[in-house]
Design an enzyme around this catalytic site. Sequence first.
Site, short mmCIF file in Angstrom:
data_model
loop_
_atom_site.label_atom_id
_atom_site.label_comp_id
_atom_site.label_asym_id
_atom_site.label_seq_id
_atom_site.Cartn_x
_atom_site.Cartn_y
_atom_site.Cartn_z
N ASP A 259 15.98 35.36 -67.80
CA ASP A 259 15.40 35.87 -69.05
C ASP A 259 16.45 36.63 -69.84
OD1 ASP A 259 12.98 34.92 -68.14
OD2 ASP A 259 12.30 36.87 -67.38
N1 URA Z 1 12.06 36.04 -62.63
C1 URA Z 1 11.85 36.61 -63.85
O1 URA Z 1 10.77 37.14 -64.10
N2 URA Z 1 12.84 36.59 -64.73
C2 URA Z 1 14.06 36.05 -64.49
O2 URA Z 1 14.94 36.09 -65.35
C3 URA Z 1 14.27 35.45 -63.23
C4 URA Z 1 13.26 35.47 -62.33
#
Ligand code: URA
Length: 232
Positions: free
Chosen positions: A102
Amino acid sequence: MRLDKLLAHCGYGSRKDVKKYIRSGEVLVNGEVILDDDYKVNEEVDEIIVFDESVSYQNKVYIMLNKPKNVVSATFDNKAKTVIDLLSQYKNYKIFPIGRLDIDTTGLLLVSNDGALCHKLLSPKNHVDKKYLVEFDGDFKQSYYNDFEMGIILDDGYKTLPSHIEIIDEKKAIVTIHEGKFHQVKRMFLALNMKVINLKRIEFGPLVLDESLKEGEYRLLNKEEISILTSL
Ligand code: URA
């Protein structure tokens, strides 16, 4: 391969830039100055020197990036900076991120141009482990250990595969998952009434984040890391 194409591919600039270097006598092939940009080289055997520096031609590149926040795991974005923008030195290699983090997640992101490896690492069949350092708000109850081990039902009804949590202190944990659903770790915590405040990936399959890399820094994988990955 054409000499100008190879040099552009290796990051010496655009095709126009490298043609200029070639015509100004900065490029030697096997000890001989080459002024002709469409000169054909055999990248496997010819020794190519540019600005007194030997060129190492790598067909495939494997880069470990410590992804910072506010950068998207994509090759292009209309608004945000992408991880590829951070690796502009390798842009001629047609690299792409293997998987996604993310925008506000930091840590280990593998970036490569090896499509077959990407397919292998991301295929849901292969259950490549991902380990995250999680900072969270909320109360962690003892019963949650079992929830992580048994699978957690997310907001859309999907039950995660068994995972593992190790509590470090009141607000920090290490979580290992074997799949990669959208916002998975954040949604697992939300399902248990906790909120992820900070998320950092510290392992991806057999790769461990090199702690000497600050956020935004990167390095090429070493031979051993590449051979472990490609023999998965
Ligand atoms: N899980 C999440 O919530 N975000 C990420 O970036 C990776 C795994």
